[in-house]
Design a protein around this motif. Sequence first.
Motif, PDB file in Angstrom:
ATOM      1  N   ALA A  32       0.907  -1.257  -0.165  1.00 44.61           N
ATOM      2  CA  ALA A  32      -0.096   0.176  -0.064  1.00 44.61           C
ATOM      3  C   ALA A  32       0.878   1.691  -0.020  1.00 44.61           C
ATOM      4  O   ALA A  32       0.186   2.066  -0.700  1.00 44.61           O
ATOM      5  CB  ALA A  32      -0.999   0.344   0.911  1.00 44.61           C
ATOM      6  N   GLU A  33       1.761   1.521   0.579  1.00 45.07           N
ATOM      7  CA  GLU A  33       2.785   2.862   0.960  1.00 45.07           C
ATOM      8  C   GLU A  33       3.920   2.788  -0.255  1.00 45.07           C
ATOM      9  O   GLU A  33       3.717   3.440  -1.042  1.00 45.07           O
ATOM     10  CB  GLU A  33       3.617   1.927   2.033  1.00 45.07           C
ATOM     11  N   ALA A  34       4.459   1.836  -0.826  1.00 43.00           N
ATOM     12  CA  ALA A  34       5.336   1.740  -1.753  1.00 43.00           C
ATOM     13  C   ALA A  34       4.835   1.836  -3.347  1.00 43.00           C
ATOM     14  O   ALA A  34       4.556   1.729  -4.676  1.00 43.00           O
ATOM     15  CB  ALA A  34       6.154   0.344  -1.920  1.00 43.00           C
ATOM     16  N   GLY A  35       3.436   1.350  -3.702  1.00 43.39           N
ATOM     17  CA  GLY A  35       2.081   0.895  -4.970  1.00 43.39           C
ATOM     18  C   GLY A  35       2.074  -0.015  -5.607  1.00 43.39           C
ATOM     19  O   GLY A  35       2.048  -0.120  -6.875  1.00 43.39           O
ATOM     20  N   SER A  36       3.769  -1.096  -5.298  1.00 38.88           N
ATOM     21  CA  SER A  36       3.882  -2.259  -6.331  1.00 38.88           C
ATOM     22  C   SER A  36       4.135  -3.419  -5.089  1.00 38.88           C
ATOM     23  O   SER A  36       4.839  -3.289  -4.043  1.00 38.88           O
ATOM     24  CB  SER A  36       4.521  -2.035  -7.200  1.00 38.88           C
ATOM     25  N   PHE A  37       3.978  -4.674  -5.653  1.00 34.63           N
ATOM     26  CA  PHE A  37       4.422  -5.898  -5.198  1.00 34.63           C
ATOM     27  C   PHE A  37       5.935  -5.726  -5.151  1.00 34.63           C
ATOM     28  O   PHE A  37       6.410  -6.606  -4.326  1.00 34.63           O
ATOM     29  CB  PHE A  37       3.516  -6.815  -5.637  1.00 34.63           C
ATOM     30  N   GLU A  38       6.397  -5.556  -6.027  1.00 35.63           N
ATOM     31  CA  GLU A  38       7.924  -6.134  -6.719  1.00 35.63           C
ATOM     32  C   GLU A  38       8.299  -4.902  -5.096  1.00 35.63           C
ATOM     33  O   GLU A  38       9.563  -5.249  -4.876  1.00 35.63           O
ATOM     34  CB  GLU A  38       8.162  -5.195  -8.348  1.00 35.63           C
ATOM     35  N   GLN A  39       8.158  -3.533  -5.333  1.00 37.79           N
ATOM     36  CA  GLN A  39       9.073  -2.914  -4.302  1.00 37.79           C
ATOM     37  C   GLN A  39       8.805  -3.120  -2.973  1.00 37.79           C
ATOM     38  O   GLN A  39       9.313  -3.070  -2.427  1.00 37.79           O
ATOM     39  CB  GLN A  39       8.776  -1.602  -4.430  1.00 37.79           C
ATOM     40  N   ALA A  40       7.263  -3.508  -2.384  1.00 36.24           N
ATOM     41  CA  ALA A  40       7.060  -3.962  -1.037  1.00 36.24           C
ATOM     42  C   ALA A  40       8.034  -5.189  -0.851  1.00 36.24           C
ATOM     43  O   ALA A  40       8.742  -5.921  -0.149  1.00 36.24           O
ATOM     44  CB  ALA A  40       5.674  -4.345  -1.072  1.00 36.24           C
ATOM     45  N   GLN A  99      -8.718 -13.442   4.943  1.00 34.69           N
ATOM     46  CA  GLN A  99      -9.811 -14.065   6.605  1.00 34.69           C
ATOM     47  C   GLN A  99      -9.990 -12.520   6.800  1.00 34.69           C
ATOM     48  O   GLN A  99     -10.941 -13.227   7.149  1.00 34.69           O
ATOM     49  CB  GLN A  99      -8.583 -13.846   7.004  1.00 34.69           C
ATOM     50  N   LEU A 100     -10.059 -12.167   6.595  1.00 30.29           N
ATOM     51  CA  LEU A 100     -11.494 -10.300   6.305  1.00 30.29           C
ATOM     52  C   LEU A 100     -12.412 -10.193   5.458  1.00 30.29           C
ATOM     53  O   LEU A 100     -13.705  -9.906   5.927  1.00 30.29           O
ATOM     54  CB  LEU A 100     -10.442  -8.888   6.212  1.00 30.29           C
ATOM     55  N   GLY A 101     -12.407 -11.404   4.677  1.00 27.29           N
ATOM     56  CA  GLY A 101     -13.095 -11.130   3.984  1.00 27.29           C
ATOM     57  C   GLY A 101     -13.961  -9.969   3.020  1.00 27.29           C
ATOM     58  O   GLY A 101     -14.706  -9.518   2.523  1.00 27.29           O
ATOM     59  N   GLN A 102     -12.847  -9.506   2.397  1.00 22.66           N
ATOM     60  CA  GLN A 102     -12.948  -7.782   1.931  1.00 22.66           C
ATOM     61  C   GLN A 102     -10.847  -7.582   0.627  1.00 22.66           C
ATOM     62  O   GLN A 102      -9.938  -7.973   1.592  1.00 22.66           O
ATOM     63  CB  GLN A 102     -12.098  -6.408   2.844  1.00 22.66           C
ATOM     64  N   ALA A 103     -11.647  -6.747  -0.292  1.00 21.22           N
ATOM     65  CA  ALA A 103     -10.479  -7.291  -0.966  1.00 21.22           C
ATOM     66  C   ALA A 103      -9.635  -5.134  -0.515  1.00 21.22           C
ATOM     67  O   ALA A 103     -10.556  -4.498   0.011  1.00 21.22           O
ATOM     68  CB  ALA A 103     -11.169  -5.934  -2.265  1.00 21.22           C
ATOM     69  N   LEU A 104      -8.718  -5.441  -0.273  1.00 22.09           N
ATOM     70  CA  LEU A 104      -7.609  -4.242   0.195  1.00 22.09           C
ATOM     71  C   LEU A 104      -7.136  -3.431  -1.127  1.00 22.09           C
ATOM     72  O   LEU A 104      -6.732  -2.355  -0.669  1.00 22.09           O
ATOM     73  CB  LEU A 104      -6.841  -5.016   1.639  1.00 22.09           C
ATOM     74  N   LEU A 105      -6.781  -3.809  -1.751  1.00 24.26           N
ATOM     75  CA  LEU A 105      -5.640  -3.513  -3.354  1.00 24.26           C
ATOM     76  C   LEU A 105      -6.352  -3.504  -4.442  1.00 24.26           C
ATOM     77  O   LEU A 105      -7.182  -4.171  -4.695  1.00 24.26           O
ATOM     78  CB  LEU A 105      -4.527  -4.241  -3.302  1.00 24.26           C
ATOM     79  N   VAL A 106      -6.574  -2.602  -5.005  1.00 30.01           N
ATOM     80  CA  VAL A 106      -6.683  -2.201  -6.367  1.00 30.01           C
ATOM     81  C   VAL A 106      -5.478  -2.856  -7.108  1.00 30.01           C
ATOM     82  O   VAL A 106      -4.841  -1.761  -6.762  1.00 30.01           O
ATOM     83  CB  VAL A 106      -7.634  -0.779  -7.278  1.00 30.01           C
ATOM     84  N   ARG A 107      -5.491  -4.004  -7.893  1.00 32.34           N
ATOM     85  CA  ARG A 107      -4.656  -4.726  -8.450  1.00 32.34           C
ATOM     86  C   ARG A 107      -4.182  -3.151  -9.557  1.00 32.34           C
ATOM     87  O   ARG A 107      -4.432  -3.400 -10.410  1.00 32.34           O
ATOM     88  CB  ARG A 107      -3.813  -5.603  -8.654  1.00 32.34           C
ATOM     89  N   GLY A 108      -3.176  -1.994  -9.391  1.00 33.50           N
ATOM     90  CA  GLY A 108      -2.502  -1.646 -10.825  1.00 33.50           C
ATOM     91  C   GLY A 108      -1.292  -0.911 -11.001  1.00 33.50           C
ATOM     92  O   GLY A 108      -0.790  -1.926 -10.177  1.00 33.50           O
ATOM     93  N   ARG A 109      -1.608  -0.167 -11.865  1.00 37.84           N
ATOM     94  CA  ARG A 109       0.265   0.243 -11.970  1.00 37.84           C
ATOM     95  C   ARG A 109      -0.534   2.153 -10.989  1.00 37.84           C
ATOM     96  O   ARG A 109      -0.529   2.788 -12.662  1.00 37.84           O
ATOM     97  CB  ARG A 109       1.383  -0.173 -12.925  1.00 37.84           C
ATOM     98  N   PRO A 110       0.104   2.228 -10.611  1.00 36.56           N
ATOM     99  CA  PRO A 110       0.519   1.799  -9.128  1.00 36.56           C
ATOM    100  C   PRO A 110      -1.020   1.211  -8.384  1.00 36.56           C
ATOM    101  O   PRO A 110      -2.096   1.073  -8.686  1.00 36.56           O
ATOM    102  CB  PRO A 110       1.040   2.564  -8.390  1.00 36.56           C
ATOM    103  N   CYS A 111      -0.108  -0.091  -7.598  1.00 39.39           N
ATOM    104  CA  CYS A 111      -1.043  -0.209  -6.021  1.00 39.39           C
ATOM    105  C   CYS A 111      -2.049   0.721  -5.494  1.00 39.39           C
ATOM    106  O   CYS A 111      -1.354   0.906  -5.203  1.00 39.39           O
ATOM    107  CB  CYS A 111      -0.990  -1.633  -5.985  1.00 39.39           C
ATOM    108  N   ARG A 112      -3.301   0.557  -5.041  1.00 39.77           N
ATOM    109  CA  ARG A 112      -3.757   1.860  -4.774  1.00 39.77           C
ATOM    110  C   ARG A 112      -4.924   0.748  -3.375  1.00 39.77           C
ATOM    111  O   ARG A 112      -5.509  -0.332  -4.011  1.00 39.77           O
ATOM    112  CB  ARG A 112      -4.164   2.775  -4.971  1.00 39.77           C
ATOM    113  N   ALA A 113      -4.915   1.234  -2.948  1.00 39.51           N
ATOM    114  CA  ALA A 113      -5.812   0.965  -1.197  1.00 39.51           C
ATOM    115  C   ALA A 113      -7.076   1.234  -1.365  1.00 39.51           C
ATOM    116  O   ALA A 113      -7.418   1.986  -2.426  1.00 39.51           O
ATOM    117  CB  ALA A 113      -5.340   1.209   0.083  1.00 39.51           C
ATOM    118  N   THR A 114      -7.889  -0.243  -1.296  1.00 36.63           N
ATOM    119  CA  THR A 114      -9.433   0.049  -1.301  1.00 36.63           C
ATOM    120  C   THR A 114      -9.957   0.757   0.038  1.00 36.63           C
ATOM    121  O   THR A 114      -9.139   1.038   0.468  1.00 36.63           O
ATOM    122  CB  THR A 114     -10.364  -1.883  -0.992  1.00 36.63           C
TER     123      THR A 114
END
Length: 322
Positions: free
Chosen positions: A31-39, A60-75
């Motif tokens: 969420a902070e870096a904006g990408s899985f690669e940087q994380a 586990q939470l039953g919620q989408a937490l990230l919108v996968r994209g470039r960059p990724c952003r939190a829902t």
Amino acid sequence: MIGQAENFSINAIRPAMHIDSKQSAAFLAVAEAGSFEQAAVALHLTPSAVSLRVRALETQLGQALLVRGRPCRATRSGRQLMQHLQRARAMERELLADMAGDGNGEQRAFSAFSLAVNADSLATWLLPSLVPALQRERIALELLADDQEHTHALLEAGLVHACIASQAQAMRGCVAEPLGAMRYRLVCSPGFASEWFPRGISRASARQAPVVVFNRKDALQAQVLREAFGLQASSCPCHFVPASEPLLAAVRCGLGYGMVPELQIQGAVERGELVDLLPSAAIDVALYWHSWRQQPPRLERLARSAMQAARRVLQPVPGTVP
């Protein structure tokens, strides 16, 4: 009866849900870096391992937490979780910093916080009011400057710990406390007034004369032109100067006319250095300190120092007790 009581107690006691620390660390890094690669680089993992941890947390939470994209952003749910995790991290760091200086004769370590602030506050009252608290509390402060209408978005996105914004309404999990109102006046240099407004500012002359604006988010000039003359900002030539002190310098040297904070010009109109084109068009912009409802004690004490200083120099916000 005994069996029924035993069954009731067994059914009533259920394991409480908890957030896995490795999964939450992976989510926060993305969420902070904006990408899985940087994380993955930050966590010394592979991108696929980071993705698996985030997916497990979402399951586990039953919620989408990230919108996968470039960059990724939190829902929306992801932003709520991100803010919780950032608060927990900040409070843990402060606790460790305080403990590191306890009982061994050493000073407390510095705690780092970030604050989003409007550029005009940064250029006038803010820093002098914060310096004593920053030194006393041993806080390393990162300042992010933006228009007062947009600093709130940085807090909502989890990019800062607190912000100074013009929105009075606190978002969920946060509090908003009034600081005061910054008064803006429409001014220009005497030479500019003689050239462009020899008989005073009017609809026709305002449409022809260049105006100095902070950036394209800045709506103060547009508000004055619309209310006083029924003009749209796009109908006037504009200079964009995205810094508070250079903007005032541009007005002073005759580049154009514009709205500047009264705190910045301190008697310049009375001394004849600037001309107040429309005294009736002065605008008071109310400012509020937004922060998490639960925040580290050092940040809370810093906020109190800022509020006390602001209320000494700014105009009262209508409807509040000075």
